[in-house]
Design an enzyme around this catalytic site. Structure first.
Site, mmCIF file in Angstrom:
data_model
loop_
_atom_site.group_PDB
_atom_site.id
_atom_site.type_symbol
_atom_site.label_atom_id
_atom_site.label_comp_id
_atom_site.label_asym_id
_atom_site.label_seq_id
_atom_site.Cartn_x
_atom_site.Cartn_y
_atom_site.Cartn_z
ATOM 1 N N SER A 117 40.279 43.097 47.577
ATOM 2 C CA SER A 117 41.638 42.626 47.801
ATOM 3 C C SER A 117 42.580 43.820 47.871
ATOM 4 O O SER A 117 42.587 44.679 46.987
ATOM 5 C CB SER A 117 42.045 41.691 46.658
ATOM 6 N N GLY A 118 43.373 43.882 48.939
ATOM 7 C CA GLY A 118 44.294 44.996 49.122
ATOM 8 C C GLY A 118 43.724 46.141 49.920
ATOM 9 O O GLY A 118 44.397 47.156 50.122
ATOM 10 N N THR A 122 43.038 41.734 56.064
ATOM 11 C CA THR A 122 43.909 40.882 56.881
ATOM 12 C C THR A 122 44.598 41.691 57.971
ATOM 13 O O THR A 122 44.708 41.240 59.122
ATOM 14 C CB THR A 122 44.969 40.209 55.986
ATOM 15 N N ASN A 167 46.793 43.101 44.714
ATOM 16 C CA ASN A 167 47.348 43.018 46.073
ATOM 17 C C ASN A 167 48.474 41.996 46.088
ATOM 18 O O ASN A 167 48.327 40.887 45.584
ATOM 19 C CB ASN A 167 46.231 42.604 47.053
ATOM 20 N N SER A 170 47.240 38.923 48.810
ATOM 21 C CA SER A 170 45.788 38.768 48.759
ATOM 22 C C SER A 170 45.364 37.425 49.349
ATOM 23 O O SER A 170 45.922 36.378 49.036
ATOM 24 C CB SER A 170 45.314 38.849 47.298
ATOM 25 N N SER A 171 44.377 37.466 50.255
ATOM 26 C CA SER A 171 43.832 36.228 50.824
ATOM 27 C C SER A 171 42.958 35.558 49.763
ATOM 28 O O SER A 171 41.982 36.142 49.291
ATOM 29 C CB SER A 171 42.985 36.531 52.064
ATOM 30 N N GLY A 373 35.860 40.630 49.548
ATOM 31 C CA GLY A 373 34.832 41.593 49.178
ATOM 32 C C GLY A 373 34.345 41.346 47.756
ATOM 33 O O GLY A 373 34.783 40.424 47.060
ATOM 34 N N GLU A 375 34.092 41.283 44.011
ATOM 35 C CA GLU A 375 35.175 41.329 43.030
ATOM 36 C C GLU A 375 34.610 41.520 41.624
ATOM 37 O O GLU A 375 33.700 40.792 41.202
ATOM 38 C CB GLU A 375 36.000 40.046 43.077
#
Length: 1031
Positions: A117-118, A122, A167, A170-171, A373, A375
């Site tokens: 994340s980050g 995206t 992030n 974050s998605s 990804g 985590e």
């Protein structure tokens, strides 16, 4: 995909000479495939803002946390249609090669984008979509599909993204988007699949995190009318679901502006904000009377009942069992999660409907998989378990596809395949997903088991079934050292990327994600179309227990794997450069952690197994042929033979390279580097030699061209001059002929023969006339005589010109000059053609007076003060009896004429008693005033001589209105001396003017003859007369 190109190679090899400064563009060419060498090369490139590096066809991207000028239209144009390795690594290169390979091979492809994340996943997917939007052929349909794809981004980000600790955007879901292309390469449609939306975030957020963006956007950006309509208040602090993370405001996010963008996109798909508002209201439910059920389109009382009672069916009877407070909170949160989850699915379906292409013809697709990804948090729960399970499956697929691709290339080129040693993570995948024995199966069994199942009983089942598995450990199963790092409610899995400890608290609840049937039934009866449609799809009439979350996720992942296996794979691995999101910072520990979790070293080892470098023969020969005299400058034979000759000349050992069917394979990077260094040295010598040859060639060519040009210019110039001379002579002959013919026929009517001549005559006359026009009215320059053809025109021009001059002259006359002209006009009417001296007087202007008031005796002025003096002039008065001349002043007033001798008024003649004035027709200046005698003693007629005769008489005419009283007499003038006694004045001409008393007793006045007058200057005659009379 590593094939050659006909273009000039400024490719990966082109930057090898700068490898010490900017690093290697492809990790496959590293001398050592160690983690330290990998990180060193990555850091070297990052320090120069080179954020992209290849591992074969895999693209590694490091988030720089700043704007780089590498995503503009110019950069897109550079990478369009270029071979993958011809330019420095870039996301556009990967997107373009995937697109062109799809068109060439007419098969399907996908691009897998993964990372923490980050890390920029995206943004990477956005860059690819933007590239396709610009680079694909432009059609109306493409623009529509492109706009809808780009429009879907802000909607999905608003509903699926949130601020996390790592992030701000974050998605919290996985997204797979298919872009459909027709055989011409036009984008004609699209489809989106979403995976594992983190619904638990709707009801709970960790400290420092936020709920999904859409809630904050609505509350902060919605209009006052909309908030009032939805029963909402502005400010996040009013809502339980938005304040758990204690950070509703984030500096990097502008919720108010984002709402404008999202609102426009939502209006296109007809989305009702009441659904989002209802979730916020549910978070504030305290199990008291609530009136917000209308937002969901249901009865408030029935909603209250559904959240506080559970419906139990016993045969045909139904019993309502009240909830405990905890159960009620669970039911409320479950409803909120269900509403949000179903709404998100509905949104994705609506977007898919808008992008759907119903044309049945065959299409190819490029898929974009933007997936979370690996985590690893301080506390890892059910969501991290699912995400890491997904990454295990994708890593397994990734290794299989990479090995398969490598093996197929070796076999296609006829190179012996050498088995590759790598970590096979199938054992971990089996640990998680194996039927009846895996973690997922045990979790589902525990969720479905009757009795009091809890998270801890689930952990006990895991310990019972997997106690001896090498990749599984718990507090109970661990040794003393490991036990210190585990809590009693934790279990640890040894993933391909490393160890991850999971806390089982919440696993069962999150996996069940149950919504009570009576609440489902209530939602299905909603009057809100969106809510009704969302919950109707859940099949409320089914008596079967719904699938658990992890089972649904496993099935979705299985389908995704099947989709990906059927396509050609391209990979983008995104890395975070640091946790603080600062530009220019390279956190080696963090990067090492991500490199490990993303399996980049595994991928590099697979790519480096056997041969590190391969190129098509024609590309290799084209670049390195200068190194061998036999291949330079042109190789006339087959490219493969030329490469063989070149390799032997360079001293390649047999085990350092292999010759395939279309490519040369080089085992070690150092072999390529040595070749590249030799090429760099050779380039300078070749450049000097080529420059010398080229300069000589250019100089000779330039000399020849200049000589040919000079000769050609000379011949052309001579020819041009000769043609011009010929044309001039022909023109002159033609003009002369026309002139002569026109002259001969000039007196005839206008025709083709004389039209040009007549035009010439007119122009010539008008030009001469322009230079000889009279300048003023008084200019006596004669008007030019016109030719016959212009007689009438000339007369018209003459009249117009004189009218113009008269107008100018009249406009320039002053009031004083006008008065002069008026008096001159009176003089003309009286004397013109009658008196001989009149023409000489015309040019002399009249004065206002000839004697100023200062020269008149004050006593006289006192006597005539009641009458206004109009004019004064000196005169010579002749006595009536002896004609003796006497100097007098003649004064004209408003009413009378006064004859003054110094201080005495000798005679006063009223204008009314003035019956006539007589003058001769000769050039003399004698005047006789005839006076009416009213009394016997009154003096008789007055005889005077005045040098200003015309001026005096004109003034008298104006003042006394006596124009008709003036007589111009020929011969003698009789006058009355006294009653019954008269006299006469005789006039004659002579060589010299004089006045005397004749023998007959008359006054004789001799004046100049008219013929002599023009030769003698006029002078006052008074002295002559006096002198003559005295004599």
């Amino acid at each position: 995909r590593e094939g050659g190109s006909s273009g000039v190679i400024i490719n990966m090899e082109g930057a090898l000479t700068a490898r010490d400064r900017v690093g290697i563009q492809d990790f496959v060419l590293l001398d050592e495939t160690t983690e330290a060498a990998f990180l060193s090369n990555l850091k070297k490139r990052f320090s120069k803002d080179l954020i992209y590096t290849y591992i074969g066809t895999l693209l590694v991207s490091v988030n720089p946390y700043k704007e780089l000028d590498i995503y503009n239209k110019k950069q897109m144009d550079i990478y369009m249609g270029v071979n993958f390795f011809e330019l420095p690594p870039h996301i556009y290169a990967l997107a373009d090669n995937a697109y062109h390979t799809m068109l060439t091979e007419f098969n399907n492809h996908f691009i897998l984008i993964s990372g923490e994340s980050g890390a920029g996943k995206t943004e990477a997917s956005k860059k690819i979509l933007q590239y396709y939007a610009v680079s694909c052929p432009s059609t109306t349909l493409l623009n529509t599909v492109r706009d809808k794809m780009l429009m879907s981004n802000p909607v999905l980000e608003a509903f699926g993204n949130a601020k996390t600790l790592k992030n701000d955007n974050s998605s919290r879901f996985g997204k797979y988007m298919d872009i459909q292309f027709d055989s011409q390469g036009d984008a004609v449609g699209g489809h989106i699949l979403n995976y594992l939306l983190e619904k638990s975030r709707v009801v709970h957020q960790n400290h420092g995190e936020r709920n999904f963006h859409i809630f904050y956007q609505l509350v902060e950006g919605g209009s006052d009318d909309l908030l009032h309509q939805l029963g909402l208040e502005r400010g996040c602090q009013h809502y339980n679901y938005l304040t758990q993370g204690q950070c509703p405001i984030v500096p990097s996010i502008n919720d108010k502006n984002d709402w404008k963008t999202v609102k426009n996109a939502l209006q296109i798909i007809s989305f009702d904000e009441t659904v989002i508002a209802s979730v916020l209201h549910l978070g504030n439910v305290r199990f008291e009377s609530d009136s917000k059920g209308h937002l969901l389109g249901v009865d408030a009382h029935r909603l209250q009942e559904g959240l506080t009672f559970r419906k139990i069916e016993a045969k045909k009877d139904q019993v309502l069992s009240p909830f405990t407070t905890d159960h009620a909170i669970y039911a409320r949160d479950a409803l909120a999660k269900a509403i949000y989850g179903q709404t998100f699915t509905w949104l994705v379906n609506r977007i898919n409907e808008s992008m759907e292409n119903k044309d049945p013809s065959r299409k190819t697709v490029i898929g974009l998989l933007d997936i979370y990804g690996f985590e690893v948090f301080y506390v890892n729960s059910f969501e991290q378990f699912c995400i890491n399970y997904c990454n295990e499956k994708l890593q397994q697929l990734f290794i299989e596809l990479t090995l398969k691709s490598e093996q197929e290339e070796y076999e296609a080129e006829g190179i012996e395949w050498e088995p590759v040693q790598f970590f096979n993570n199938k054992i971990i995948c089996d640990l998680i997903e194996e039927k009846h024995r895996g973690i997922i199966s045990l979790l589902d069994e525990e969720c479905l088991r009757p009795g009091d199942a809890t998270d801890l009983t689930f952990l006990e089942r895991l310990e019972e079934k997997m106690g001896n598995h090498p990749h599984f450990v718990t507090h109970k199963l661990a040794d003393k050292m490991t036990r210190k790092t585990l809590e009693r409610g934790d279990f640890r899995l040894l993933h391909y990327a490393g160890e991850v400890t999971y806390c089982v608290v919440g696993f069962l609840d999150k996996n069940n994600d149950l919504l009570y049937r009576n609440i489902k039934d209530l939602m299905c009866q909603s009057k809100n179309d969106i809510v009704k449609e969302c919950f109707s799809s859940m099949d409320p009439d089914s008596r079967r227990r719904p699938e658990t979350v992890v089972t649904q996720f496993k099935s979705s992942l299985q389908k995704l794997t099947e989709i990906l296996v059927a396509k050609e794979a391209w990979y983008i691995r995104c890395l975070k450069s640091n946790e603080s999101k600062q530009s220019g910072q390279f956190d080696e520990a963090l990067i090492r952690h991500q490199v490990k979790y993303l399996g980049l070293m595994e991928h590099l080892r697979v790519r480096r197994a056997g041969f590190a470098y391969r190129r098509k023969y024609d590309v290799f020969l084209k670049r390195y042929k200068p190194l061998c005299p036999a291949t330079w400058p042109h190789w006339r034979g087959v490219a493969a033979d030329g490469v063989e000759v070149l390799a032997q000349h360079l001293g390649y050992l047999p085990d350092e390279y292999k010759m395939g069917r279309t490519k040369i394979f080089i085992r070690h990077p150092r072999t390529l580097f040595a070749t590249e260094d030799a090429y760099e040295k050779c380039k300078h010598e070749l450049a000097t030699h080529i420059q010398a040859k080229y300069k000589g060639y250019r100089a000779k060519g330039e000399y020849r061209k200049q000589k040919e040009a000079a000769t050609k210019i000379e011949s052309c110039w001579r020819g041009t001059q000769a043609r011009k001379e010929k044309e001039k002579r022909a023109w002159a002959v033609k003009v002369i002929k026309k002139f002569i013919k026109g002259y001969m026929t000039r007196g005839q009517a206008k025709s083709t023969d004389n039209s040009e001549y007549l035009a010439f005559v007119r122009q010539n006359y008008l030009n001469r006339l322009r230079n000889n026009l009279p300048k003023t009215v008084l200019d006596k320059t004669p008007w030019l005589t016109p030719p016959a053809v212009l007689t009438e025109t000339s007369e018209m021009l003459r009249k117009l010109h004189y009218r113009l001059m008269v107008r100018k002259y009249v406009r320039g006359i002053t009031p004083q000059k006008k008065a002069q002209f008026q008096m001159k006009l009176i003089t003309s009417s009286v004397f013109k053609g009658k008196k001989d001296s009149y023409p000489q007087s015309v040019a002399h202007p009249f004065a206002d007076t000839r004697i100023s008031e200062e020269d008149i005796n004050t006593r006289v002025i006192q006597m005539i003060r009641n009458e206004r003096i109009k004019y004064c002039v000196p005169v010579i008065k002749y006595d009536r009896n002896g004609f003796k001349p006497r100097q007098r002043q003649l004064i004209l007033t408003q009413t009378a004429v006064y004859v003054v001798e110094e201080a005495k008024i000798k005679q006063r003649v009223l204008y009314s008693s003035l019956k006539g004035i007589s003058v001769s027709n000769l050039t003399d200046s004698t005047i006789v005033f005839h006076i009416t005698r009213e009394e016997p003693k009154q003096k008789g007629d007055l005889v005077v001589q005045c040098d200003h005769l015309f001026e005096l008489l004109t003034k008298l005419c104006v003042i006394a209105n006596k124009q008709n009283a003036i007589n111009v007499v020929q011969g003698s003038i009789n006058f009355e001396i006294q009653a019954g006694k008269g006299g006469a004045v005789d006039f004659s001409t002579g060589p010299e003017p004089m006045v005397y008393k004749a023998k007959n007793g008359h006054l004789m006045v001799v004046s100049w003859a008219l013929s002599l007058l023009s030769h003698v200057s006029l002078r006052p005659t008074s002295t002559v007369i006096v002198k003559h009379i005295t004599t």
